[in-house]
Scaffold this active site. Structure first.
Site, PDB file in Angstrom:
ATOM      1  N   ARG A  23       1.215  -1.102  -0.290  1.00  0.00           N
ATOM      2  CA  ARG A  23      -0.563   0.217  -0.153  1.00  0.00           C
ATOM      3  C   ARG A  23       0.700   1.573  -0.281  1.00  0.00           C
ATOM      4  O   ARG A  23       0.172   1.987   0.814  1.00  0.00           O
ATOM      5  CB  ARG A  23      -1.151  -0.281   0.997  1.00  0.00           C
ATOM      6  CG  ARG A  23      -2.228  -0.656   1.088  1.00  0.00           C
ATOM      7  CD  ARG A  23      -3.328  -0.503   0.681  1.00  0.00           C
ATOM      8  NE  ARG A  23      -4.399  -1.206   0.789  1.00  0.00           N
ATOM      9  CZ  ARG A  23      -5.382  -1.401   1.075  1.00  0.00           C
ATOM     10  NH1 ARG A  23      -5.608   0.182   2.103  1.00  0.00           N
ATOM     11  NH2 ARG A  23      -6.420  -2.399   0.777  1.00  0.00           N
ATOM     12  N   ARG A  27      -2.272   6.815   1.562  1.00  0.00           N
ATOM     13  CA  ARG A  27      -3.994   7.844   1.647  1.00  0.00           C
ATOM     14  C   ARG A  27      -2.448   8.360   2.603  1.00  0.00           C
ATOM     15  O   ARG A  27      -3.058   9.724   3.390  1.00  0.00           O
ATOM     16  CB  ARG A  27      -5.045   8.328   2.930  1.00  0.00           C
ATOM     17  CG  ARG A  27      -6.003   7.565   1.830  1.00  0.00           C
ATOM     18  CD  ARG A  27      -7.031   7.113   2.313  1.00  0.00           C
ATOM     19  NE  ARG A  27      -6.782   5.841   2.391  1.00  0.00           N
ATOM     20  CZ  ARG A  27      -7.415   5.312   2.958  1.00  0.00           C
ATOM     21  NH1 ARG A  27      -9.165   5.089   3.178  1.00  0.00           N
ATOM     22  NH2 ARG A  27      -7.250   3.073   3.523  1.00  0.00           N
ATOM     23  N   ARG A  36      -6.348  12.103  -5.690  1.00  0.00           N
ATOM     24  CA  ARG A  36      -7.502  11.415  -5.078  1.00  0.00           C
ATOM     25  C   ARG A  36      -8.128  13.163  -4.399  1.00  0.00           C
ATOM     26  O   ARG A  36      -9.438  12.157  -4.587  1.00  0.00           O
ATOM     27  CB  ARG A  36      -6.682  11.114  -3.269  1.00  0.00           C
ATOM     28  CG  ARG A  36      -7.911   9.866  -3.312  1.00  0.00           C
ATOM     29  CD  ARG A  36      -8.343   8.676  -3.825  1.00  0.00           C
ATOM     30  NE  ARG A  36      -8.942   7.854  -3.008  1.00  0.00           N
ATOM     31  CZ  ARG A  36     -10.217   8.086  -2.224  1.00  0.00           C
ATOM     32  NH1 ARG A  36     -11.099  10.073  -3.416  1.00  0.00           N
ATOM     33  NH2 ARG A  36     -11.432   7.226  -1.998  1.00  0.00           N
ATOM     34  N   ASP A  72      -7.031  -3.098  -7.618  1.00  0.00           N
ATOM     35  CA  ASP A  72      -7.465  -2.637  -5.908  1.00  0.00           C
ATOM     36  C   ASP A  72      -8.130  -4.449  -6.505  1.00  0.00           C
ATOM     37  O   ASP A  72      -7.934  -5.120  -7.719  1.00  0.00           O
ATOM     38  CB  ASP A  72      -8.667  -2.561  -5.898  1.00  0.00           C
ATOM     39  CG  ASP A  72      -8.790  -2.773  -4.600  1.00  0.00           C
ATOM     40  OD1 ASP A  72      -8.045  -2.110  -3.409  1.00  0.00           O
ATOM     41  OD2 ASP A  72      -9.810  -3.539  -4.425  1.00  0.00           O
ATOM     42  N   TYR A 147     -15.149 -11.787  -0.452  1.00  0.00           N
ATOM     43  CA  TYR A 147     -15.486 -10.004  -0.022  1.00  0.00           C
ATOM     44  C   TYR A 147     -16.987 -10.725  -1.709  1.00  0.00           C
ATOM     45  O   TYR A 147     -17.699 -10.229  -1.273  1.00  0.00           O
ATOM     46  CB  TYR A 147     -14.667  -9.332  -1.366  1.00  0.00           C
ATOM     47  CG  TYR A 147     -13.698  -8.584  -0.273  1.00  0.00           C
ATOM     48  CD1 TYR A 147     -13.648  -8.064   0.593  1.00  0.00           C
ATOM     49  CD2 TYR A 147     -12.258  -9.706  -0.323  1.00  0.00           C
ATOM     50  CE1 TYR A 147     -13.133  -7.549   1.465  1.00  0.00           C
ATOM     51  CE2 TYR A 147     -11.297  -8.836   0.217  1.00  0.00           C
ATOM     52  CZ  TYR A 147     -11.970  -7.256   0.864  1.00  0.00           C
ATOM     53  OH  TYR A 147     -10.932  -7.244   2.013  1.00  0.00           O
TER      54      TYR A 147
HETATM   55  O1  CP3 Z   1       0.197  -1.185  -2.612  1.00  0.00           O
HETATM   56  C1  CP3 Z   1      -0.108  -0.195  -3.209  1.00  0.00           C
HETATM   57  O2  CP3 Z   1       0.564   0.188  -3.374  1.00  0.00           O
HETATM   58  C2  CP3 Z   1      -0.527  -0.958  -4.317  1.00  0.00           C
HETATM   59  C3  CP3 Z   1      -2.475  -0.720  -4.428  1.00  0.00           C
HETATM   60  C4  CP3 Z   1      -3.582  -1.843  -3.353  1.00  0.00           C
HETATM   61  C5  CP3 Z   1      -4.861  -1.601  -3.319  1.00  0.00           C
HETATM   62  N1  CP3 Z   1      -5.281  -1.946  -2.998  1.00  0.00           N
HETATM   63  C6  CP3 Z   1      -4.989   0.255  -3.462  1.00  0.00           C
HETATM   64  C7  CP3 Z   1      -6.233   0.777  -2.197  1.00  0.00           C
HETATM   65  C8  CP3 Z   1      -3.322  -2.632  -3.209  1.00  0.00           C
HETATM   66  C9  CP3 Z   1      -1.861  -3.812  -4.059  1.00  0.00           C
HETATM   67  C10 CP3 Z   1      -4.783  -3.053  -2.250  1.00  0.00           C
HETATM   68  C11 CP3 Z   1      -4.960  -5.101  -2.857  1.00  0.00           C
HETATM   69  C12 CP3 Z   1      -6.265  -4.981  -1.621  1.00  0.00           C
HETATM   70  N2  CP3 Z   1      -7.236  -4.657  -1.883  1.00  0.00           N
HETATM   71  C13 CP3 Z   1      -6.258  -5.781  -0.474  1.00  0.00           C
HETATM   72  C14 CP3 Z   1      -4.787  -7.174  -0.024  1.00  0.00           C
HETATM   73  C15 CP3 Z   1      -3.905  -6.201   0.638  1.00  0.00           C
HETATM   74  C16 CP3 Z   1      -4.101  -6.271   1.932  1.00  0.00           C
HETATM   75  O3  CP3 Z   1      -4.128  -4.840   2.823  1.00  0.00           O
HETATM   76  O4  CP3 Z   1      -4.482  -7.222   2.711  1.00  0.00           O
HETATM   77  C17 CP3 Z   1      -7.705  -5.468  -0.193  1.00  0.00           C
HETATM   78  C18 CP3 Z   1      -8.162  -6.619   1.423  1.00  0.00           C
HETATM   79  C19 CP3 Z   1      -8.100  -5.011  -0.777  1.00  0.00           C
HETATM   80  C20 CP3 Z   1      -9.339  -4.382  -0.804  1.00  0.00           C
HETATM   81  C21 CP3 Z   1      -9.475  -3.413  -0.613  1.00  0.00           C
HETATM   82  N3  CP3 Z   1      -9.523  -1.998  -0.930  1.00  0.00           N
HETATM   83  C22 CP3 Z   1     -10.212  -2.770   1.309  1.00  0.00           C
HETATM   84  C23 CP3 Z   1     -10.334  -3.710   2.584  1.00  0.00           C
HETATM   85  C24 CP3 Z   1     -10.329  -1.228   1.301  1.00  0.00           C
HETATM   86  C25 CP3 Z   1     -10.153  -0.544   2.120  1.00  0.00           C
HETATM   87  C26 CP3 Z   1      -9.419   0.088   2.903  1.00  0.00           C
HETATM   88  C27 CP3 Z   1      -8.721   1.092   3.263  1.00  0.00           C
HETATM   89  O5  CP3 Z   1      -7.862   2.229   3.636  1.00  0.00           O
HETATM   90  O6  CP3 Z   1     -10.027   2.054   2.911  1.00  0.00           O
HETATM   91  C28 CP3 Z   1      -9.490  -0.537  -0.017  1.00  0.00           C
HETATM   92  C29 CP3 Z   1      -9.168   0.491  -0.735  1.00  0.00           C
HETATM   93  C30 CP3 Z   1      -8.264   0.734  -1.141  1.00  0.00           C
HETATM   94  N4  CP3 Z   1      -7.444   0.249  -2.252  1.00  0.00           N
HETATM   95  C31 CP3 Z   1      -7.617   2.540  -0.946  1.00  0.00           C
HETATM   96  C32 CP3 Z   1      -6.163   1.727  -1.566  1.00  0.00           C
HETATM   97  C33 CP3 Z   1      -5.466   2.879  -1.610  1.00  0.00           C
HETATM   98  C34 CP3 Z   1      -8.061   3.568  -0.311  1.00  0.00           C
HETATM   99  C35 CP3 Z   1      -8.797   3.568  -1.587  1.00  0.00           C
HETATM  100  C36 CP3 Z   1      -9.140   5.675  -1.342  1.00  0.00           C
HETATM  101  O7  CP3 Z   1      -7.880   6.562  -1.666  1.00  0.00           O
HETATM  102  O8  CP3 Z   1      -9.786   5.663  -0.439  1.00  0.00           O
END
Ligand code: CP3
Length: 341
Positions: A23, A27, A36, A72, A147
């Protein structure tokens, strides 16, 4: 091209331990917030120029040794026919969750070039611009299934486990469909130019070893052997909370196993007989400590990892939005300054 990361994946000697952060585009970076602020999260994922821009940001700001495509894990699930939304406070929502045979039958395989053309386009921009390797990724079938069945995040995964335990055949049909999608999706990322892939199994750790072995592992194995039969690139498998099942996790066939912070890397290296490289595993909350504490914890991990086949430094899960950027930078600097491998 800085290929330290790729060498460590293969277990080759490197001048220093490479580091990236799960990640890392996110943010906690004001530069990400700025982009964003103009578009919602899904639009950001689907606009190649913007996705490429935020992918590059942490490489320049933190000086990490690899980039990870900004996207994502739920993007291909949307292409399978489920309506996806990211709400500001509740995380992802998938409408009409999968509960019966008709729901499973309705799910489509994906054609990446038609359904997710923005992914290959972002990869093409990035391979032109980056001076570090680009990691592609997918969710693992089990994590994606949770999911799809729960309709979003969950506490106890009752719907998922009910399907597993009451109608295992239906659950396995769903897993087989998701597996075909993941194979197509990762093949398309590799042909577009990513140099390594990571499979995120964020919820593997809710399974007992016997259920992991029966319901999750066979599909990850199938994906990795399909990729390996066509391409010679490193595959990282991250089974979050899976440290107690490392011997099983290793059977996935991945070159690198991702670790959360609940295990000492030296013990993990023993558990896998030093036959695969390891990635991890600093507690993400360490970055809320002092710089001295961060340095000490980094040194501790690098020391523990000395006996591993190869080591890629990372956090044990994604970086948290509240993290001070300067502490993430201090962590990367500490990794690079410490020992040569
Ligand atoms: O790592 C990186 O920089 C690459 C981008 C990336 C994102 N999601 C961006 C993201 C990667 C590799 C993911 C994978 C992902 N997405 C996983 C597996 C990794 C883990 O954390 O276990 C999972 C479970 C998801 C599903 C997901 N996407 C969730 C549960 C959420 C909300 C959580 C939160 O923090 O709000 C997301 C949203 C998400 N994916 C964000 C980002 C940067 C936040 C979105 C925003 O900008 O508001």
């Amino acid at each position: 091209m800085n290929d330290t990361f790729l060498k460590a994946c293969r277990g080759e000697k490197t001048a220093y331990t490479p580091v990236w952060i799960m990640r890392q585009a996110g943010r906690y970076l004001p530069e990400y917030q700025k982009v964003r602020g103009k578009v919602d999260f899904l639009t950001l994922c689907k606009t190649p120029e913007l996705a490429a821009e935020v992918t590059i940001q942490p490489v320049e700001i933190l000086k990490v040794d690899a980039a990870i495509l900004f996207s994502d894990i739920l993007i291909p699930v949307e292409s399978m026919g489920m309506k996806l939304e990211f709400s500001e406070n509740k995380g992802p929502i998938l409408y009409d969750p999968i509960r019966d045979e008709i729901d499973v039958l309705k799910l489509k395989n994906i054609k990446p070039e038609e359904d997710v053309p923005f992914v290959a386009e972002a990869i093409k921009i990035l391979t032109r611009e980056l001076k570090v390797p680009l990691i592609g990724f997918s969710g693992a079938p089990f994590t994606l299934a949770t999911y799809m069945i729960e309709g979003g995040s969950s506490k106890n995964y009752i719907n998922t486990k009910r399907m597993m335990y009451q109608t295992p055949e239906l659950f396995n049909n769903l897993m087989a469909k998701i597996t075909d999608v993941v194979i197509n999706y990762l093949h398309s990322q590799i042909s577009a130019g990513v140099q390594a892939v990571q499979i995120f199994d964020s919820w593997a750790g809710i399974l007992s070893p016997v259920d992991f072995q029966g319901f999750a592992l066979p599909y990850v194995k199938k994906i990795i052997s399909a990729l390996k039969s066509k391409y010679d690139i490193p595959v990282i498998y991250f089974a979050f909370n899976g440290s107690t099942m490392l011997k099983l996790v290793k059977q996935s066939g991945a070159d690198v196993l991702g670790l959360d912070w609940r295990i000492d890397i030296a013990d993990a290296a023993d558990a896998v007989n030093r036959e695969v490289s390891l990635q991890g595993n600093l507690d993400p909350c360490t970055l809320f400590g002092t710089k001295d504490l961060i340095k000490a914890r980094v040194a501790n991990i690098l020391n523990s990892a000395k006996g591993a086949k190869g080591h890629i430094f990372n956090l044990g899960h994604g970086i948290l939005p509240e993290t001070p950027v300067e502490n993430a930078i201090a962590m990367v600097e500490a990794v690079h300054a410490l020992i040569a491998r």
